[in-house]
Design a protein around this motif. Structure first.
Motif, PDB file in Angstrom:
ATOM      1  N   SER A 262      39.066  46.113  48.247  1.00 32.42           N
ATOM      2  CA  SER A 262      39.965  44.968  48.409  1.00 32.42           C
ATOM      3  C   SER A 262      39.322  43.869  49.250  1.00 32.42           C
TER       4      SER A 262
ATOM      5  N   ASP B 242      36.040  43.228  49.399  1.00 37.72           N
ATOM      6  CA  ASP B 242      35.026  42.593  48.561  1.00 37.72           C
ATOM      7  C   ASP B 242      35.649  41.753  47.462  1.00 37.72           C
ATOM      8  N   TYR B 243      36.728  42.210  46.892  1.00 37.27           N
ATOM      9  CA  TYR B 243      37.399  41.438  45.842  1.00 37.27           C
ATOM     10  C   TYR B 243      37.984  40.145  46.412  1.00 37.27           C
TER      11      TYR B 243
ATOM     12  N   TYR C  38      32.373  40.479  43.522  1.00 29.96           N
ATOM     13  CA  TYR C  38      32.812  41.409  42.489  1.00 29.96           C
ATOM     14  C   TYR C  38      31.777  42.488  42.185  1.00 29.96           C
TER      15      TYR C  38
ATOM     16  N   CYS D 161      32.199  45.457  44.398  1.00 33.26           N
ATOM     17  CA  CYS D 161      33.322  46.333  44.010  1.00 33.26           C
ATOM     18  C   CYS D 161      32.812  47.461  43.121  1.00 33.26           C
TER      19      CYS D 161
END
Length: 86
Positions: A32, A34-35, A40, A43
């Motif tokens: 969460s 990194d997103y 991306y 992730c």
């Protein structure tokens, strides 16, 4: 028989499910973050790293689960109850 089913359910929850829940909650935090920051690719990296860690973790845990009846008898449980935990 009922005692064996209850003991088996508890044994599987403590040995099999609880470690996975802990590792997945750590993964949820990392993914969460990194997103949210737009990373991306990280992730996916975290996902694959967690899969490798889970596989490596479940190798010894599966040996424990396969020998649950022997372990429970060694811990002074009733052998008949330990037989139903499998």
């Amino acid at each position: 028989m009922l005692a064996g089913v209850g003991m088996g359910n508890m044994f599987i929850n403590m040995i099999g499910l609880t470690p996975a829940w802990g590792l997945h909650s750590a993964l949820e935090t990392l993914v969460s973050q990194d997103y949210g920051s737009g990373k991306y690719e990280l992730c996916g990296i975290h996902l694959w790293r967690s899969r490798i860690v889970l596989v490596l973790m479940y190798i010894p845990l599966s040996l424990i689960l396969l020998n649950a009846d022997t372990i429970l008898v060694a811990l002074k449980q009733d052998p008949e109850v330990a037989e139903y935990t499998i």
